[in-house]
Design an enzyme around this catalytic site. Structure first.
Site, PDB file in Angstrom:
ATOM      1  N   GLY A  91     -28.770   7.021 -10.605  1.00 50.07           N
ATOM      2  CA  GLY A  91     -29.526   7.438 -11.794  1.00 50.07           C
ATOM      3  C   GLY A  91     -29.919   6.248 -12.661  1.00 50.07           C
ATOM      4  O   GLY A  91     -29.283   5.197 -12.640  1.00 50.07           O
ATOM      5  N   ARG A 116     -31.082   6.494 -21.277  1.00 50.67           N
ATOM      6  CA  ARG A 116     -30.581   6.604 -22.654  1.00 50.67           C
ATOM      7  C   ARG A 116     -29.626   5.478 -23.050  1.00 50.67           C
ATOM      8  O   ARG A 116     -29.278   5.331 -24.208  1.00 50.67           O
ATOM      9  CB  ARG A 116     -29.897   7.967 -22.849  1.00 50.67           C
ATOM     10  CG  ARG A 116     -30.889   9.105 -23.000  1.00 50.67           C
ATOM     11  CD  ARG A 116     -30.213  10.446 -22.925  1.00 50.67           C
ATOM     12  NE  ARG A 116     -29.773  10.757 -21.571  1.00 50.67           N
ATOM     13  CZ  ARG A 116     -28.949  11.749 -21.270  1.00 50.67           C
ATOM     14  NH1 ARG A 116     -28.438  12.496 -22.213  1.00 50.67           N
ATOM     15  NH2 ARG A 116     -28.610  11.979 -20.015  1.00 50.67           N
ATOM     16  N   GLY A 145     -24.579  22.089 -16.583  1.00 52.98           N
ATOM     17  CA  GLY A 145     -24.779  23.248 -15.723  1.00 52.98           C
ATOM     18  C   GLY A 145     -23.678  24.266 -15.995  1.00 52.98           C
ATOM     19  O   GLY A 145     -22.494  23.913 -16.067  1.00 52.98           O
ATOM     20  N   ASN A 185     -20.066  22.851 -15.105  1.00 54.48           N
ATOM     21  CA  ASN A 185     -19.880  22.054 -13.900  1.00 54.48           C
ATOM     22  C   ASN A 185     -19.652  20.593 -14.300  1.00 54.48           C
ATOM     23  O   ASN A 185     -20.441  20.013 -15.036  1.00 54.48           O
ATOM     24  CB  ASN A 185     -21.155  22.174 -13.054  1.00 54.48           C
ATOM     25  CG  ASN A 185     -21.167  21.225 -11.881  1.00 54.48           C
ATOM     26  OD1 ASN A 185     -20.127  20.915 -11.316  1.00 54.48           O
ATOM     27  ND2 ASN A 185     -22.357  20.773 -11.506  1.00 54.48           N
ATOM     28  N   ALA A 199       3.876 -43.749 -38.364  1.00 50.61           N
ATOM     29  CA  ALA A 199       2.760 -42.905 -38.818  1.00 50.61           C
ATOM     30  C   ALA A 199       1.488 -43.732 -38.964  1.00 50.61           C
ATOM     31  O   ALA A 199       1.522 -44.908 -39.292  1.00 50.61           O
ATOM     32  CB  ALA A 199       3.116 -42.256 -40.151  1.00 50.61           C
TER      33      ALA A 199
END
Ligand code: UD1
Ligand code: CA
Length: 459
Positions: free
Chosen positions: A15, A19, A141, A171, A425
């Site tokens: 399909g 959409r 359906g 369905n 440092a």
């Protein structure tokens, strides 16, 4: 030779998914980090079918290429003439002796256990229809039963009378069909309906005509059979999927502060009594031991954590192995190729890349450690940096056990700081530093007595 009573799965995925309003084929949109179709394939695989056939069309090769696997058989449906036509594309490949299970590629939450219960409900040589009762059945359906309650036919929304539209049982599209009959049923389908499509749903009345019993199986949870048609539904199903994962974790003993604010996109293993605070995101392969705390807003991708690890809020970790009782963050970044040994502390605004840090060592503030090997019991002061990149190549920094690196030191790789060394440092270390000694690169401190600050000129 295919064995009798074998199961074949046909997944409909041709399909268009208009959409979704997307360039990406619908079934490749991701849910929990995995394509929708991937979820359906996983459920199908769990049933151990003789074959899985996927009907594809829209998106073409892109769909096959996204899910490469030797056990999948791809069947092209050139034009999408309906669900019945789609199954017709696959049917000639299916064994007559077996059963054909039809699934939809855009229905991602269906569980293998539910499918098993469905298949068990269908009598031998019968046909199964998975249904669900919906408060609002619009668009689906409807399942039409006779006076005795037996399933007679399915009528699509667009073909339904007002009376039929009032039926709440719909369905789901999932069907179990006897292979022996399917070919003849599909041949007999027509497209004389409101949509001019070959409806698979019409096989229900054909089964009745042929005296084949149609067994309806109602699913309890509508989310399991919900399809994705647009991005709103995709987001809704994503949350349902995440809720399911969070629930499984909690039942396995994991503490989740807020299951609505957890995202899992991959294969996750977490031991009991580990706490996941809000907005944690776990991706890829993540293994977390027991009694860990993963703080608010942390992102962990492809990592392995031991027991009792604390990852404080807003830390990001990828491709790392972390031993027991390590503490990381807040606001730390651990990059691929990092291994942290037991009890290591990585503090705020520290980035570690492709480095191994030994037992109990600490890098607590504002540092970059890249391509380094750091021994046990090392302390790296605030703002220390491994200068691992010369603009062309990467080089290693090696820091042996019990070293102390003073704050704001640059270690220009390749360089080695030997065991027990101390670096003063603010040093820029360009040569190896010897064991046990103090090494520093720092101009001597001067004081200019009597010096005055400039003042603003007036007028
Ligand atoms: C279908 C059912 C409907 C059911 C609903 C459940 C039919 C005629 N109708 O309707 O009874 O309530 O699903 O969601 O079967 N597909 C193809 N090729 C095609 C047409 C569709 O592969 O030519 C695939 C789609 O990609 C999708 C599935 O089949 O995965 C269902 O198609 P869709 O058009 O969404 O059917 P619905 O009209 O929703
Ligand atoms: Ca649909």
């Amino acid at each position: 030779m295919k064995e009798a009573n074998s199961l074949e799965v046909v997944i409909l995925a041709a399909g268009q998914g208009t959409r979704m309003r997307s360039q990406l084929p619908k079934v490749l949109h991701r849910l929990g980090g995995k394509p929708l179709l991937g979820h359906v394939i996983d459920a199908a695989r769990a049933l151990g079918p003789a074959a899985i056939r996927i009907v594809f069309g829209h998106g073409g090769e892109q769909v096959c290429a996204a899910l490469p696997s030797a056990d999948l058989h791809w069947v092209r449906q050139e034009a999408q003439l309906g669900t019945g036509h789609a199954v017709q594309m696959a049917q000639p490949h299916c064994a007559d002796a077996g059963q054909v299970l039809v699934l939809y590629g855009d229905v991602p939450l269906l569980q293998a256990d539910t499918l098993r219960a469905f298949m068990q409900s269908v009598p031998e040589h019968g046909m199964g229809l998975m249904t669900v009762r919906l408060a609002d059945p619009t668009g689906y359906g409807r399942v039409i039963r006779d006076a005795a309650g037996a399933v007679m036919r399915i009528v699509e929304e667009k073909d339904a009378s007002p009376e039929e539209k009032s039926v709440g049982e719909v369905n789901t599209g999932i069907m179990l069909l006897p292979g022996k009959r399917l070919g003849s049923w599909l041949e007999r389908l027509g497209n004389d309906n409101a949509q001019g499509e070959y409806y698979l749903t019409d096989v229900v009345s054909l089964a009745r005509e042929d005296g084949v019993e149609v067994q309806a199986f109602a699913v309890a949870d509508p989310a399991e059979v919900a399809g994705v048609n647009n991005k709103v539904q995709l987001a809704e199903l994503e949350r349902a999927f995440q809720a399911r994962q969070a629930r499984a974790l909690m039942l396995a003993g994991v503490l989740v502060t807020d299951p609505a604010r957890l995202d899992i996109r991959g294969e996750i293993e977490i031991a009991p009594d580990t706490l996941l605070e809000p907005n944690v995101m776990l991706e890829g392969r993540v293994r977390i031991g027991a009694n860990c705390v993963i703080g608010m807003g942390c992102v962990l991708r492809d990592v392995e954590l031991g027991d009792g690890v604390e990852v404080l809020p807003y830390s990001v970790m990828e491709g790392a192995r972390i031993a027991d009782r390590v503490r990381i963050g807040p606001f730390a970044r651990i990059r691929p190729g990092t291994t942290l040994a037991e009890g290591v502390h990585i503090g705020n605004y520290v980035e570690v890349k492709a480095s191994a840090i030994g037992r109990g060592s600490k890098v607590n503030h504002l540092s970059y450690i890249g391509d380094a090997e750091i021994g046990n019991g090392v302390n790296v002061g605030a703002g220390a940096i491994t200068c691992n990149y010369d603009g062309a190549n990467k080089h290693k920094t090696i820091i042996e056990d019990d070293v102390f690196i003073g704050s704001d030191t640059q270690l220009v790789a390749p360089v080695r700081v030997a065991q027990g060394a101390t670096i003063g440092a603010g040093s820029t270390i360009t040569h190896d530093a010897p064991a046990g000694e103090l090494t520093l690169s720092r101009p001597p401190q001067r004081t200019r007595t009597g010096w005055k600050r400039p003042t603003k000129k007036s007028g």
